[in-house]
Write a protein that holds these residues in place. Structure first.
Motif, PDB file in Angstrom:
ATOM      1  N   ALA A 116       0.828  -1.208   0.000  1.00  0.00           N
ATOM      2  CA  ALA A 116       0.000   0.000   0.000  1.00  0.00           C
ATOM      3  C   ALA A 116       0.860   1.255   0.000  1.00  0.00           C
ATOM      4  N   GLU A 117       1.867   1.261   0.853  1.00  0.00           N
ATOM      5  CA  GLU A 117       2.754   2.424   0.938  1.00  0.00           C
ATOM      6  C   GLU A 117       3.578   2.595  -0.330  1.00  0.00           C
ATOM      7  N   GLU A 118       4.086   1.488  -0.859  1.00  0.00           N
ATOM      8  CA  GLU A 118       4.959   1.536  -2.039  1.00  0.00           C
ATOM      9  C   GLU A 118       4.212   1.970  -3.297  1.00  0.00           C
ATOM     10  N   LEU A 119       3.013   1.426  -3.537  1.00  0.00           N
ATOM     11  CA  LEU A 119       2.317   1.663  -4.793  1.00  0.00           C
ATOM     12  C   LEU A 119       1.294   2.799  -4.723  1.00  0.00           C
ATOM     13  N   TYR A 120       0.695   3.023  -3.556  1.00  0.00           N
ATOM     14  CA  TYR A 120      -0.394   3.994  -3.457  1.00  0.00           C
ATOM     15  C   TYR A 120      -0.022   5.237  -2.648  1.00  0.00           C
ATOM     16  N   GLY A 121       1.079   5.153  -1.925  1.00  0.00           N
ATOM     17  CA  GLY A 121       1.534   6.320  -1.188  1.00  0.00           C
ATOM     18  C   GLY A 121       0.979   6.463   0.202  1.00  0.00           C
ATOM     19  N   GLU A 122      -0.029   5.683   0.558  1.00  0.00           N
ATOM     20  CA  GLU A 122      -0.562   5.716   1.910  1.00  0.00           C
ATOM     21  C   GLU A 122      -1.335   4.432   2.197  1.00  0.00           C
ATOM     22  N   LEU A 123      -1.402   4.079   3.473  1.00  0.00           N
ATOM     23  CA  LEU A 123      -1.984   2.802   3.890  1.00  0.00           C
ATOM     24  C   LEU A 123      -3.445   2.657   3.510  1.00  0.00           C
ATOM     25  N   SER A 124      -4.205   3.731   3.605  1.00  0.00           N
ATOM     26  CA  SER A 124      -5.657   3.646   3.474  1.00  0.00           C
ATOM     27  C   SER A 124      -6.132   3.350   2.059  1.00  0.00           C
ATOM     28  N   LEU A 125      -5.249   3.426   1.067  1.00  0.00           N
ATOM     29  CA  LEU A 125      -5.681   3.317  -0.325  1.00  0.00           C
ATOM     30  C   LEU A 125      -5.621   1.896  -0.883  1.00  0.00           C
ATOM     31  N   ARG A 126      -5.212   0.938  -0.064  1.00  0.00           N
ATOM     32  CA  ARG A 126      -5.246  -0.456  -0.519  1.00  0.00           C
ATOM     33  C   ARG A 126      -5.786  -1.319   0.616  1.00  0.00           C
ATOM     34  N   THR A 127      -6.539  -2.345   0.257  1.00  0.00           N
ATOM     35  CA  THR A 127      -7.082  -3.241   1.262  1.00  0.00           C
ATOM     36  C   THR A 127      -6.169  -4.441   1.450  1.00  0.00           C
ATOM     37  N   CYS A 128      -6.320  -5.073   2.612  1.00  0.00           N
ATOM     38  CA  CYS A 128      -5.515  -6.252   2.916  1.00  0.00           C
ATOM     39  C   CYS A 128      -6.181  -7.001   4.071  1.00  0.00           C
ATOM     40  N   LYS A 129      -6.269  -8.323   3.956  1.00  0.00           N
ATOM     41  CA  LYS A 129      -6.900  -9.103   5.019  1.00  0.00           C
ATOM     42  C   LYS A 129      -5.885  -9.873   5.854  1.00  0.00           C
ATOM     43  N   ASP A 130      -4.657 -10.037   5.342  1.00  0.00           N
ATOM     44  CA  ASP A 130      -3.651 -10.802   6.080  1.00  0.00           C
ATOM     45  C   ASP A 130      -2.256 -10.296   5.727  1.00  0.00           C
ATOM     46  N   LEU A 131      -1.250 -10.940   6.297  1.00  0.00           N
ATOM     47  CA  LEU A 131       0.137 -10.592   6.018  1.00  0.00           C
ATOM     48  C   LEU A 131       0.811 -11.770   5.319  1.00  0.00           C
ATOM     49  N   ASP A 132       1.496 -11.493   4.239  1.00  0.00           N
ATOM     50  CA  ASP A 132       2.244 -12.514   3.514  1.00  0.00           C
ATOM     51  C   ASP A 132       3.733 -12.247   3.721  1.00  0.00           C
ATOM     52  N   ILE A 133       4.427 -13.218   4.320  1.00  0.00           N
ATOM     53  CA  ILE A 133       5.832 -13.048   4.665  1.00  0.00           C
ATOM     54  C   ILE A 133       6.640 -14.181   4.047  1.00  0.00           C
ATOM     55  N   LEU A 134       7.690 -13.829   3.341  1.00  0.00           N
ATOM     56  CA  LEU A 134       8.560 -14.812   2.686  1.00  0.00           C
ATOM     57  C   LEU A 134       9.821 -15.014   3.511  1.00  0.00           C
ATOM     58  N   VAL A 135      10.142 -16.282   3.769  1.00  0.00           N
ATOM     59  CA  VAL A 135      11.378 -16.629   4.467  1.00  0.00           C
ATOM     60  C   VAL A 135      12.090 -17.704   3.670  1.00  0.00           C
ATOM     61  N   SER A 136      13.331 -17.961   4.026  1.00  0.00           N
ATOM     62  CA  SER A 136      14.074 -19.044   3.392  1.00  0.00           C
ATOM     63  C   SER A 136      13.456 -20.385   3.764  1.00  0.00           C
ATOM     64  N   ALA A 137      13.474 -21.338   2.832  1.00  0.00           N
ATOM     65  CA  ALA A 137      12.943 -22.674   3.116  1.00  0.00           C
ATOM     66  C   ALA A 137      13.660 -23.315   4.298  1.00  0.00           C
ATOM     67  N   ASP A 138      14.932 -22.958   4.489  1.00  0.00           N
ATOM     68  CA  ASP A 138      15.704 -23.527   5.597  1.00  0.00           C
ATOM     69  C   ASP A 138      15.287 -22.959   6.947  1.00  0.00           C
ATOM     70  N   GLU A 139      14.562 -21.843   6.935  1.00  0.00           N
ATOM     71  CA  GLU A 139      14.200 -21.182   8.191  1.00  0.00           C
ATOM     72  C   GLU A 139      12.706 -21.247   8.483  1.00  0.00           C
ATOM     73  N   VAL A 140      11.968 -22.048   7.701  1.00  0.00           N
ATOM     74  CA  VAL A 140      10.519 -22.131   7.892  1.00  0.00           C
ATOM     75  C   VAL A 140      10.175 -22.673   9.272  1.00  0.00           C
ATOM     76  N   GLU A 141      10.839 -23.757   9.676  1.00  0.00           N
ATOM     77  CA  GLU A 141      10.518 -24.366  10.961  1.00  0.00           C
ATOM     78  C   GLU A 141      10.802 -23.410  12.122  1.00  0.00           C
ATOM     79  N   LEU A 142      11.898 -22.664  12.042  1.00  0.00           N
ATOM     80  CA  LEU A 142      12.209 -21.696  13.096  1.00  0.00           C
ATOM     81  C   LEU A 142      11.177 -20.578  13.104  1.00  0.00           C
ATOM     82  N   ALA A 143      10.810 -20.103  11.909  1.00  0.00           N
ATOM     83  CA  ALA A 143       9.791 -19.050  11.823  1.00  0.00           C
ATOM     84  C   ALA A 143       8.466 -19.538  12.396  1.00  0.00           C
ATOM     85  N   GLU A 144       8.126 -20.792  12.116  1.00  0.00           N
ATOM     86  CA  GLU A 144       6.893 -21.358  12.659  1.00  0.00           C
ATOM     87  C   GLU A 144       6.943 -21.408  14.179  1.00  0.00           C
ATOM     88  N   THR A 145       8.071 -21.828  14.736  1.00  0.00           N
ATOM     89  CA  THR A 145       8.218 -21.876  16.188  1.00  0.00           C
ATOM     90  C   THR A 145       8.027 -20.500  16.805  1.00  0.00           C
TER      91      THR A 145
END
Length: 398
Positions: free
Chosen positions: A126-155
């Motif tokens: 929202a901030e990058e493309l629209y310039g402010e938070l209120s101009l784009r909707t979002c229902k969740d957060l999508d976070i990318l991690v390394s496949a080797d660190e998935v289990e640690l991130a889950e913990t």
């Protein structure tokens, strides 16, 4: 653009055409220009305003519609419609602020525990493309991690109060290959986090995490540094994500429109799409954005949209936009169509991997025939028979 490349939107209702007109670039921003854009000089009589509001909410573009109407001549729009859009806009603003605070907290937890993370969408986008938070909707957060660190991130997420959502059963240790993310929800806050270790589920060629990490950008949205995808990786991700979902929400197409407003290096974008077998998908996004939203396409990008495959994909996506549907689950009358559409998106290597993946067991096999864990290997030879059994049972029930 010649007629053979023009997408047929004749079946679009007037309400959808009005919505497209309101989120696309209009100059000058007047009601007359809007009418010209929508109907070729017609009027707004006959608009079902309740349906128009439902469309704006369904396509998640109501923040743009509302703020554009405030800047433009909104006199043709009923007051009740403006109030409904304002209420949704205000609710979304608080939602985005809440997600931003959560994103900051989770990012800090990951950093403190040595997990590198890249934000894929959400408030960062929202901030990058629209310039402010209120101009784009979002229902969740999508976070990318390394496949080797998935289990640690889950913990870390589980320790922070998140709970694993129901999903793919982890059998035969192949779950990282079979799926590309796992979802978690915090029962106290209601926030859902999708933890990704790949951009897409198609098992095709894509940038490695190390490559994307090297090209990362830093957001100034919060005091704590938040990292997100570089321009080429973001464009690749957005067109692949939108294509995979049939562009059934205009919000994803609006993201492409906003990204094309940025000073992108067109040659780098084209090379990136080609490297990861996504030229046709990129062309589909450009065709849809240019013809539905009026997005200007620079001369360097036009060759991407010139291919026959790109046009076929764009034409195939029109039905998903016209029907106001979601694809989770897929409506029964579109099941076969959507499966064929998804197959047409894949490159030759992705198609081969997809066919091979059909031989691998999944949670439906376990539900069909329960075996002790030490006998899971038997699901491989049994899979064709279990599939036939399910098909016959489904046909009998139908």
């Amino acid at each position: 653009m010649d007629n053979e490349r023009t997408l047929d939107v004749s079946l679009f209702p007037k309400e959808l055409k009005l919505l497209l007109a309101l989120i696309g670039p209009i100059s000058p921003p007047t009601s007359a220009a809007l009418k010209e854009r929508m109907t070729g000089g017609g009027d707004l009589s006959g608009i079902d305003w309740d349906h128009f509001v439902r469309l704006a909410l369904h396509h998640r573009v109501y923040p743009t519609v509302y703020t554009n109407l405030l800047r433009w001549d909104s006199s043709p729009i009923p007051e009740a419609v403006m109030k409904a859009l304002y209420a949704a806009y205000g609710k979304n603003t608080f939602q985005m602020m809440h997600l931003t605070a959560t994103m900051d907290k989770v990012s800090r937890l990951f950093d403190e525990n040595g997990v590198r993370s890249l934000m894929l969408k959400g408030p960062i986008l929202a901030e990058e493309l629209y310039g402010e938070l209120s101009l784009r909707t979002c229902k969740d957060l999508d976070i990318l991690v390394s496949a080797d660190e998935v289990e640690l991130a889950e913990t870390i997420l589980l320790g922070a109060g998140y709970e694993l959502d129901e999903g793919e059963v982890r059998i035969l240790n192949d779950w990282k290959w079979r799926v590309h993310h796992i979802s978690y929800t915090n029962p106290q806050t209601g926030v859902q986090i999708e933890l990704h270790w790949r951009l897409n589920p198609d098992k095709g060629k894509e940038p490695s995490f190390e490559e994307m990490w090297a090209r990362r950008r830093t957001s100034v949205l919060t005091e704590h540094p938040l990292y997100y995808l570089g321009s080429e990786d973001m464009f690749l991700f957005l067109v692949q994500h939108g294509a995979r979902h049939g562009w059934f929400r205009l919000r994803w197409l609006l993201d492409i429109d906003r990204m094309l407003e940025k000073q992108l290096n067109s040659s780098d974008i084209a090379a990136h799409l080609k490297r990861y077998h996504s030229l046709a998908i990129g062309g589909q996004a450009l065709l849809l954005a240019s013809q539905l939203l009026g997005t200007p396409i620079g001369p360097e990008m036009k060759p991407i949209a010139a291919g026959n495959h790109a046009h076929r994909l764009a034409r195939s996506a029109i039905i998903f936009l016209n029907e106001m549907i979601t694809l989770s689950p897929v409506p029964q009358h579109l099941t076969i169509y959507y499966r064929r559409y998804l197959f047409s998106l894949r490159s030759a290597s992705q198609k081969l991997l997809f066919i091979v993946s059909l031989l691998y067991p999944n949670n439906r096999d376990i539900e069909t025939l329960r075996l002790p864990k030490k006998l899971y290997v038997l699901y491989f030879p049994l899979r064709p028979f279990l599939w036939i059994w399910r098909r016959r049972k489904q046909q009998a029930s139908s």
